[in-house]
Scaffold this motif. Sequence first.
Motif, short mmCIF file in Angstrom:
data_model
loop_
_atom_site.label_atom_id
_atom_site.label_comp_id
_atom_site.label_asym_id
_atom_site.label_seq_id
_atom_site.Cartn_x
_atom_site.Cartn_y
_atom_site.Cartn_z
N TYR A 104 26.08 66.26 56.23
CA TYR A 104 24.99 65.75 57.06
C TYR A 104 23.60 65.92 56.48
CZ TYR A 104 28.40 65.11 60.73
OH TYR A 104 29.49 64.69 61.45
N TYR A 105 23.42 66.75 55.47
CA TYR A 105 22.06 66.97 54.97
C TYR A 105 21.89 66.51 53.53
CZ TYR A 105 17.68 69.37 53.84
OH TYR A 105 16.40 69.64 53.45
N PHE A 106 22.86 66.82 52.68
CA PHE A 106 22.69 66.60 51.24
C PHE A 106 22.99 65.20 50.73
CE2 PHE A 106 22.11 71.15 50.69
CZ PHE A 106 21.25 71.19 49.60
N PRO A 107 23.83 64.39 51.38
CA PRO A 107 24.12 63.08 50.78
C PRO A 107 22.91 62.27 50.35
CG PRO A 107 25.67 63.49 52.53
CD PRO A 107 24.68 64.63 52.57
N PRO A 108 21.89 62.08 51.21
CA PRO A 108 20.73 61.31 50.74
C PRO A 108 19.95 62.01 49.64
CG PRO A 108 20.33 62.22 52.93
CD PRO A 108 21.77 62.44 52.64
N HIS A 115 19.38 58.87 41.52
CA HIS A 115 18.60 57.66 41.24
C HIS A 115 17.40 57.99 40.36
CE1 HIS A 115 16.87 53.70 41.90
NE2 HIS A 115 15.73 54.29 42.21
N ARG A 116 16.77 59.13 40.63
CA ARG A 116 15.59 59.51 39.86
C ARG A 116 15.97 60.00 38.46
NH1 ARG A 116 10.84 63.10 42.41
NH2 ARG A 116 10.67 61.14 43.53
N HIS A 117 17.13 60.63 38.33
CA HIS A 117 17.56 61.18 37.05
C HIS A 117 18.94 60.62 36.70
CE1 HIS A 117 14.29 64.13 37.17
NE2 HIS A 117 14.62 64.37 38.43
N PRO A 118 19.02 59.37 36.32
CA PRO A 118 20.32 58.73 36.08
C PRO A 118 21.10 59.31 34.91
CG PRO A 118 18.51 57.30 35.36
CD PRO A 118 17.89 58.44 36.11
N ASN A 119 20.43 60.03 34.01
CA ASN A 119 21.13 60.59 32.86
C ASN A 119 21.74 61.96 33.13
OD1 ASN A 119 20.54 58.38 31.17
ND2 ASN A 119 18.51 59.22 30.72
N LEU A 120 21.46 62.51 34.30
CA LEU A 120 22.02 63.81 34.66
C LEU A 120 23.29 63.62 35.47
CD1 LEU A 120 18.81 65.80 35.68
CD2 LEU A 120 19.89 65.62 33.44
N SER A 121 24.28 64.44 35.20
CA SER A 121 25.53 64.36 35.97
C SER A 121 25.54 65.46 37.03
CB SER A 121 26.74 64.51 35.05
OG SER A 121 26.75 65.78 34.43
N LEU A 122 26.17 65.16 38.16
CA LEU A 122 26.26 66.09 39.27
C LEU A 122 27.71 66.47 39.53
CD1 LEU A 122 23.77 64.57 41.88
CD2 LEU A 122 23.65 66.87 40.94
N LYS A 123 27.96 67.76 39.63
CA LYS A 123 29.27 68.25 40.05
C LYS A 123 29.05 69.04 41.33
CE LYS A 123 33.13 71.27 38.80
NZ LYS A 123 33.69 72.20 37.78
N VAL A 124 29.59 68.55 42.44
CA VAL A 124 29.38 69.16 43.75
C VAL A 124 30.69 69.78 44.24
CG1 VAL A 124 28.61 68.80 46.12
CG2 VAL A 124 27.58 67.47 44.26
N VAL A 125 30.63 71.06 44.59
CA VAL A 125 31.80 71.79 45.09
C VAL A 125 31.55 72.16 46.54
CG1 VAL A 125 33.15 73.91 44.87
CG2 VAL A 125 32.39 72.69 42.82
N LEU A 286 13.55 71.30 47.12
CA LEU A 286 12.43 71.91 47.82
C LEU A 286 11.37 70.89 48.21
CD1 LEU A 286 12.00 75.19 45.71
CD2 LEU A 286 13.14 74.92 47.92
N LYS A 287 11.10 69.93 47.33
CA LYS A 287 10.12 68.88 47.65
C LYS A 287 10.62 67.99 48.78
CE LYS A 287 7.99 68.68 43.06
NZ LYS A 287 7.85 67.88 41.82
N GLN A 288 11.92 67.66 48.78
CA GLN A 288 12.47 66.83 49.85
C GLN A 288 12.36 67.54 51.19
OE1 GLN A 288 13.69 63.58 49.48
NE2 GLN A 288 12.73 63.88 47.48
N THR A 289 12.59 68.84 51.18
CA THR A 289 12.49 69.62 52.41
C THR A 289 11.07 69.58 52.96
OG1 THR A 289 14.26 71.09 51.67
CG2 THR A 289 12.85 71.88 53.43
#
Length: 292
Positions: A104-108, A115-125, A286-289
């Motif tokens: 409910y909080y992190f998806p967006p 979108h801002r950092h397309p070259n970075l990969s994300l691994k979410v656990v 932190l900026k999004q918050t």
Amino acid sequence: MDIKPLRYFAEVARQHSFTRAAETLHVAQPAVSMAIRKLEAELELTLFHRQDRKVSLTDEGARLFQHAGRILQAVDNARLEMDELRGLSRGEVRVGIPGMLGSYYFPPILMAFRHRHPNLSLKVVEAGTGSLQQMVETGELDLGVIVAEQVPEALESRVFLREQMMVTVSRDHAFARQAQVRYEDFFREELVMFQQGYFHRRVVDRLAHRSGLTPNIGFETNLLPLIKSIVKQGFGISTLLAMVLRDDPDLVAVPFDEPVWLDLSIAWRRNGYLSRANSAFVDFVLKQTHQV
């Protein structure tokens, strides 16, 4: 001491198997066995019990395993920092998020960061805050979302969210017509709870202990949609973050008579190397918050 045998040793210790360790390391099993034998010869110690295909650490092996994690993490941190200085960072963020926030909080936030950092990969656990804290401490994750009041000395953290825990009931429950709910009344009801290790459960256990009451837990599940479904059908009540209930007309959120607020933090190892990719993610969260 050569690092490669130590890495093989640590993986065998984690897997309790030479075969599974070799598969995880993507090497042939004889190479793993040979490296361990050479390490034992170098140290003049037996590191593993080998009986009927069962592999377990000796007392000496257990002591080495304690050091191995710190040594390998330090080597990995040094390699990553040197890669970044040469501009060769792989740009990976490994972050652990509890189920409620992940839904409910992190998806967006995750999508906006990608979108801002397309070259970075994300691994979410996804896991409970207790497990995530341990995974960050051991280096399995770079970042983890934990409850601020439970941050150990080994971690550094920043609070990014303050959210209220609400009593959650169906629309036809008696509590739905109340302005607030007493702890005593809440604990008389049959409860639908997350399992141990999740902040949701820790809150309830802490409130029960403080009130001298025993929770009447009828259902335990880590599946948030199932919790909501059980509550909607009137088979129990729960307590969830306010954000989970804002767009669900079939559930009613009622505050406790003594409001329960949670400060949630994003944490990382205090003495570890926080890569540019991870620093960018922390700053973005932190900026999004602050914009909310």
